[in-house]
Motif scaffolding. Structure first.
Motif, mmCIF file in Angstrom:
data_model
loop_
_atom_site.group_PDB
_atom_site.id
_atom_site.type_symbol
_atom_site.label_atom_id
_atom_site.label_comp_id
_atom_site.label_asym_id
_atom_site.label_seq_id
_atom_site.Cartn_x
_atom_site.Cartn_y
_atom_site.Cartn_z
ATOM 1 N N ARG A 84 -72.604 -25.569 78.714
ATOM 2 C CA ARG A 84 -71.777 -25.558 79.927
ATOM 3 C C ARG A 84 -72.633 -25.259 81.156
ATOM 4 O O ARG A 84 -72.402 -25.801 82.232
ATOM 5 N N GLN B 22 -74.393 -28.449 82.160
ATOM 6 C CA GLN B 22 -73.459 -29.349 82.823
ATOM 7 C C GLN B 22 -73.188 -28.897 84.255
ATOM 8 O O GLN B 22 -73.128 -29.706 85.184
ATOM 9 N N LEU B 23 -73.030 -27.583 84.432
ATOM 10 C CA LEU B 23 -72.786 -27.037 85.773
ATOM 11 C C LEU B 23 -73.984 -27.278 86.688
ATOM 12 O O LEU B 23 -73.834 -27.662 87.845
ATOM 13 N N ALA C 4 -76.176 -29.671 86.464
ATOM 14 C CA ALA C 4 -76.236 -31.106 86.774
ATOM 15 C C ALA C 4 -75.231 -31.451 87.859
ATOM 16 O O ALA C 4 -75.539 -32.204 88.797
ATOM 17 N N ARG C 5 -74.022 -30.904 87.765
ATOM 18 C CA ARG C 5 -73.002 -31.179 88.781
ATOM 19 C C ARG C 5 -73.401 -30.594 90.133
ATOM 20 O O ARG C 5 -73.183 -31.200 91.176
ATOM 21 N N GLU D 284 -76.081 -32.818 91.740
ATOM 22 C CA GLU D 284 -75.467 -34.032 92.275
ATOM 23 C C GLU D 284 -74.747 -33.745 93.586
ATOM 24 O O GLU D 284 -74.822 -34.537 94.535
ATOM 25 N N ALA D 285 -74.057 -32.613 93.649
ATOM 26 C CA ALA D 285 -73.339 -32.254 94.875
ATOM 27 C C ALA D 285 -74.320 -31.982 96.011
ATOM 28 O O ALA D 285 -74.080 -32.360 97.161
#
Length: 113
Positions: free
Chosen positions: A13, A16-17, A19-20, A23-24
Motif C-alpha cells: 500500500r 501504491q501511495l 506512485a500516486r 504522479e500528482a
C-alpha cells in the motif's frame, strides 16, 4: 476486514501511495519548454549586456582619467573605443561558445538515433 494499527505499515500500500503521489506531483509541475527559445534569448541578452558594459566601463575609466588630468575629451574617447573593442571581443567569444555548444548538442542528438 478492518485495519489493525498494531500490524504495522503495509509495504504494498505504501508503494501504491508513493506512485500516486509522484504522479500528482508531476501533474502540478509547470511545463518546461524544451525548444531552447529562452536559452537563445538569454544568450542574446548576455551578448548585448557584454557590449554595453564594455562601453560603459571604458567611458567611466576615460572620464575619470580626464577629470584627474584635466584633458576632458582625450582619454574619454580613447577608452570608450577600447571598451567597445573589448565588448565586441567578449561578445564574439560568447558567440563562439554558443556555436561549440550547438555543435555538441547536434552531434549528441545524431548519436542517439
Amino acid at each position: 476486514m478492518p485495519i489493525d494499527p498494531s500490524d504495522g505499515p503495509d509495504p504494498e500500500r505504501l508503494k501504491q501511495l508513493e506512485a500516486r503521489l509522484s504522479e500528482a506531483k508531476k501533474a502540478l509541475e509547470p511545463e518546461t519548454r524544451t525548444d531552447g527559445a529562452f536559452a537563445k534569448a538569454n544568450m542574446g541578452w548576455r551578448m548585448v549586456i557584454e557590449l554595453v558594459s564594455g562601453l560603459g566601463i571604458g567611458f567611466g575609466i576615460g572620464y575619470g582619467l580626464d577629470a584627474l588630468f584635466g584633458t576632458l575629451p582625450l582619454f574619454m574617447m580613447l577608452f570608450t573605443l577600447l571598451g567597445l573593442a573589448a565588448g565586441v571581443r567578449v561578445m564574439l567569444r560568447t558567440a563562439k561558445e554558443m556555436s561549440v555548444e550547438r555543435q555538441a548538442d547536434n552531434s549528441a542528438g545524431e548519436e542517439g538515433r
